[in-house]
Design a protein around this motif. Structure first.
Motif, mmCIF file in Angstrom:
data_model
loop_
_atom_site.group_PDB
_atom_site.id
_atom_site.type_symbol
_atom_site.label_atom_id
_atom_site.label_comp_id
_atom_site.label_asym_id
_atom_site.label_seq_id
_atom_site.Cartn_x
_atom_site.Cartn_y
_atom_site.Cartn_z
ATOM 1 N N THR A 165 2.015 4.563 -13.994
ATOM 2 C CA THR A 165 2.057 3.615 -12.896
ATOM 3 C C THR A 165 0.774 2.792 -12.857
ATOM 4 O O THR A 165 -0.290 3.311 -12.506
ATOM 5 N N PRO A 166 0.831 1.516 -13.235
ATOM 6 C CA PRO A 166 -0.355 0.660 -13.152
ATOM 7 C C PRO A 166 -0.801 0.505 -11.693
ATOM 8 O O PRO A 166 0.023 0.365 -10.790
ATOM 9 N N ASP A 167 -2.098 0.542 -11.476
ATOM 10 C CA ASP A 167 -2.681 0.483 -10.139
ATOM 11 C C ASP A 167 -3.700 -0.651 -10.114
ATOM 12 O O ASP A 167 -4.840 -0.478 -10.540
ATOM 13 N N LEU A 168 -3.293 -1.844 -9.630
ATOM 14 C CA LEU A 168 -4.170 -3.007 -9.579
ATOM 15 C C LEU A 168 -5.203 -2.840 -8.475
ATOM 16 O O LEU A 168 -4.855 -2.489 -7.342
ATOM 17 N N GLN A 169 -6.463 -3.088 -8.813
ATOM 18 C CA GLN A 169 -7.530 -3.052 -7.828
ATOM 19 C C GLN A 169 -8.442 -4.246 -8.032
ATOM 20 O O GLN A 169 -8.641 -4.701 -9.155
ATOM 21 N N PHE A 170 -8.982 -4.758 -6.932
ATOM 22 C CA PHE A 170 -9.960 -5.844 -6.963
ATOM 23 C C PHE A 170 -11.279 -5.288 -6.449
ATOM 24 O O PHE A 170 -11.352 -4.817 -5.313
ATOM 25 N N GLY A 171 -12.294 -5.311 -7.302
ATOM 26 C CA GLY A 171 -13.583 -4.766 -6.905
ATOM 27 C C GLY A 171 -13.527 -3.281 -6.584
ATOM 28 O O GLY A 171 -14.299 -2.770 -5.774
ATOM 29 N N GLY A 172 -12.586 -2.558 -7.208
ATOM 30 C CA GLY A 172 -12.456 -1.118 -6.992
ATOM 31 C C GLY A 172 -11.676 -0.739 -5.750
ATOM 32 O O GLY A 172 -11.623 0.436 -5.378
ATOM 33 N N ASN A 173 -11.040 -1.704 -5.093
ATOM 34 C CA ASN A 173 -10.260 -1.440 -3.880
ATOM 35 C C ASN A 173 -8.870 -2.026 -4.016
ATOM 36 O O ASN A 173 -8.640 -2.930 -4.815
ATOM 37 N N LYS A 174 -7.943 -1.537 -3.197
ATOM 38 C CA LYS A 174 -6.556 -2.022 -3.269
ATOM 39 C C LYS A 174 -5.924 -2.131 -1.881
ATOM 40 O O LYS A 174 -4.799 -1.720 -1.665
ATOM 41 N N SER A 200 -8.322 -7.171 -0.750
ATOM 42 C CA SER A 200 -9.509 -6.765 -1.497
ATOM 43 C C SER A 200 -10.005 -7.918 -2.357
ATOM 44 O O SER A 200 -9.225 -8.783 -2.762
ATOM 45 N N THR A 201 -11.292 -7.949 -2.627
ATOM 46 C CA THR A 201 -11.879 -9.006 -3.445
ATOM 47 C C THR A 201 -12.702 -8.392 -4.568
ATOM 48 O O THR A 201 -13.126 -7.241 -4.490
ATOM 49 N N GLY A 202 -12.914 -9.162 -5.617
ATOM 50 C CA GLY A 202 -13.737 -8.711 -6.733
ATOM 51 C C GLY A 202 -12.982 -8.766 -8.041
ATOM 52 O O GLY A 202 -11.898 -9.335 -8.143
ATOM 53 N N SER A 208 -14.361 5.672 -22.038
ATOM 54 C CA SER A 208 -14.481 6.920 -21.270
ATOM 55 C C SER A 208 -13.867 6.827 -19.876
ATOM 56 O O SER A 208 -14.339 7.463 -18.947
ATOM 57 N N GLY A 209 -12.834 6.049 -19.707
ATOM 58 C CA GLY A 209 -12.154 5.939 -18.423
ATOM 59 C C GLY A 209 -10.687 5.667 -18.619
ATOM 60 O O GLY A 209 -10.166 5.753 -19.730
ATOM 61 N N THR A 210 -10.009 5.313 -17.535
ATOM 62 C CA THR A 210 -8.597 4.966 -17.597
ATOM 63 C C THR A 210 -8.375 3.622 -16.911
ATOM 64 O O THR A 210 -7.477 3.461 -16.099
ATOM 65 N N VAL A 211 -9.232 2.639 -17.230
ATOM 66 C CA VAL A 211 -9.232 1.344 -16.561
ATOM 67 C C VAL A 211 -9.118 0.215 -17.581
ATOM 68 O O VAL A 211 -9.738 0.252 -18.631
ATOM 69 N N ILE A 212 -8.335 -0.816 -17.230
ATOM 70 C CA ILE A 212 -8.233 -2.031 -18.023
ATOM 71 C C ILE A 212 -8.857 -3.158 -17.206
ATOM 72 O O ILE A 212 -8.466 -3.398 -16.064
ATOM 73 N N GLY A 213 -9.812 -3.879 -17.783
ATOM 74 C CA GLY A 213 -10.363 -5.065 -17.154
ATOM 75 C C GLY A 213 -9.584 -6.276 -17.614
ATOM 76 O O GLY A 213 -8.918 -6.248 -18.649
ATOM 77 N N THR A 222 -14.386 -15.208 -19.110
ATOM 78 C CA THR A 222 -14.634 -15.081 -17.682
ATOM 79 C C THR A 222 -13.815 -13.914 -17.150
ATOM 80 O O THR A 222 -12.634 -13.779 -17.461
ATOM 81 N N THR A 223 -14.428 -13.091 -16.315
ATOM 82 C CA THR A 223 -13.718 -11.984 -15.683
ATOM 83 C C THR A 223 -12.745 -12.534 -14.643
ATOM 84 O O THR A 223 -13.117 -13.366 -13.824
ATOM 85 N N LEU A 224 -11.493 -12.074 -14.687
ATOM 86 C CA LEU A 224 -10.528 -12.469 -13.667
ATOM 87 C C LEU A 224 -10.821 -11.704 -12.383
ATOM 88 O O LEU A 224 -11.190 -10.528 -12.417
ATOM 89 N N THR A 225 -10.642 -12.374 -11.253
ATOM 90 C CA THR A 225 -10.872 -11.759 -9.951
ATOM 91 C C THR A 225 -9.640 -11.957 -9.084
ATOM 92 O O THR A 225 -8.636 -12.534 -9.523
#
Length: 127
Positions: free
Chosen positions: A24-33, A66-68, A90-95, A106-109
């Motif tokens: 289950t993909p879990d989208l977060q902005f700045g580490g928050n959702k 959420s922002t970021g 060493s994580g389970t995160v996709i930027g 450029t990082t998407l926000t």
């Protein structure tokens, strides 16, 4: 047929680990959702040896407040110690990044998403 539990072999030419499933993909902005909601949120993976191949299909009904930086959490296996493209080591995160023809990135926000965004992504990484 492969057994449910890996039977490790020292022979480099022996395929001793194959798994497939969903995550289950879990989208977060700045580490928050805060208040992110989905109309559709589905993802699958295939793990062959030390490589994971994934696909995801997501439709937002609200991008929330959420922002970021935009990041996807919940990869099915922890990424190995060597970074691969947009997955963080060493994580389970996709930027998420946008590349230009000039070769800059450029990082998407949160500002790159709307309440009706559709996201389709596939990739692979080493564990």
């Amino acid at each position: 047929k492969f057994p449910a539990t890996e039977i490790t072999s020292a022979d480099a030419n022996t395929l001793d680990d194959y798994q497939q499933g969903s995550w289950t993909p879990d989208l977060q902005f700045g580490g928050n959702k805060v208040s992110i909601t989905y109309g559709y949120n589905n993802a699958t993976y295939v793990k062959i040896g030390n490589h994971v191949f994934f696909e995801m299909w997501v439709r937002l009904t609200s991008k929330g407040s959420s922002t970021g930086d935009a990041e996807w959490y919940g990869l099915p296996y922890t990424v190995g110690a060597v970074p691969s493209a947009i997955v963080f080591a060493s994580g389970t995160v996709i930027g998420m990044f946008e590349s230009t023809n000039a070769g800059t990135s450029t990082t998407l926000t949160d500002s790159n998403f709307s309440n009706t965004s559709n996201i389709v992504m596939s990739g692979s990484y080493a564990v």
